[in-house]
Write an enzyme that holds these catalytic residues in place. Sequence first.
Site, short mmCIF file in Angstrom:
data_model
loop_
_atom_site.label_atom_id
_atom_site.label_comp_id
_atom_site.label_asym_id
_atom_site.label_seq_id
_atom_site.Cartn_x
_atom_site.Cartn_y
_atom_site.Cartn_z
N LYS A 1 -1.86 12.38 -1.49
CA LYS A 1 -0.89 13.04 -0.45
C LYS A 1 -0.24 13.80 -1.33
CE LYS A 1 -3.13 11.69 2.44
NZ LYS A 1 -3.83 10.39 2.52
N ASP B 1 1.20 -1.13 -0.17
CA ASP B 1 0.03 0.17 -0.11
C ASP B 1 0.75 1.25 -0.22
OD1 ASP B 1 -1.94 2.21 0.54
OD2 ASP B 1 -2.65 0.76 2.20
#
Length: 392
Positions: A242, A207
């Site tokens: 992000k 991830d």
Amino acid sequence: MFETLAAPKEDAIIALMQAYAADPRPDKIDLGVGVYRDERGHTPVMAAVKAAEAQILQAQDSKSYLSLAGDAAFLNAMESLLLGGAVPSARVAAVGAPGGTAAVRQICELIRKARPEAVIWVSAQTWPNHLPLITAAGLQTRPYRYLAPEGGLDQAAMFADLEHVRAGDVVLLHGCCHNPTGVDLVAQDWAEIGALLSRRGAVPFIDMAYQGFGEGLDADAGGLRHLAARLPEVLVAASCSKNFGLYRERVGIAMAIVDATQRSNLAAVLAGLNRQNFAFPPDHGARVVSTILGDVALRHQWESELAEMRNRVQTNRRALAEALRDETGSDRFAGVGAEQGMFSLLPLSPEEVQRLRVEHGVYLLDDGRANMAGLSVRNSTACARAIASVTR
Ligand SMILES: Cc1ncc(COP(=O)(O)O)c(C=O)c1O
């Protein structure tokens, strides 16, 4: 028909955001929600994103459907950002997804379809949404120990637990900037994990939600690239929330790295899973990403903005660690200065966290997770003073 339904437990992060917003104190500090903040506490749209959006607005002449996998330019650009040529494209099957969350979910759906009995091994401390996502997809989880009681990686415990992984199981690893601990694997750990998974016939699932927030774009993908080059099957879920600041646009990618003979089948299965769940992945944010990565000047601008964000978070970390050493007279919080990414897990009890909120207006999650981007040059000493006062 709905009388049997109970409302889900309130999300701890959302509840904390609301409590922070309702707090009238002007010097309150928000270390809760996991978004980047600048020195003014604002989550800006990156200039490279604005410039790419202007180009798209000008050039786009249709919003008709694309393919179920999403735009090929986005998939190719993300493949090279993540894998850096570590494996031939002929081994990579990928689809776009609405954010890293949906990418994790789609990979879980893929695992469930292929091997419903697979156990997903998850680090004992992890992103709070991992377990609900995996179990909602009908898979079982098992924890492996990660953080040592005194801070840092508990290598011995982690490898002891992973020795119980069986053939066909899946091990979920944070690519970099482990959420919530900030404690990352180093090259030697990745090498040992690769050897262990290969020996046991298990599959890594990486991830990658913070590429570029740790040491840099390539360094942060080092573990993923190491495993991709050595293991026959690797699963990846990545988010552009992000590192491109595209949070609400929902940009993510789900990827299966497999034997070249299986690639087109896997690509079709992944596209079929998109079809079942949301059909076409959102295009706008993905197009922003491929526009930036495909243009030398925009890419350069984006990389320098990303470096600025990374450096600000690292500066905040160091400032807080130093202030905590001065205010507490101990090294109890020393890890904060060396950890990676936006989060650290401060060694605080839920009662201490509660007192920080009530007495000092410092907001962090009950388990001690603190977002370092919520600090600033102005407030790190005040924050350290508050922490020292509740831990005295
Ligand atoms: C470890 C991890 N994975 C995945 C995500 C998903 O991010 P998003 O769905 O916003 O792209 C996050 C977001 O906080 C995360 O921390």
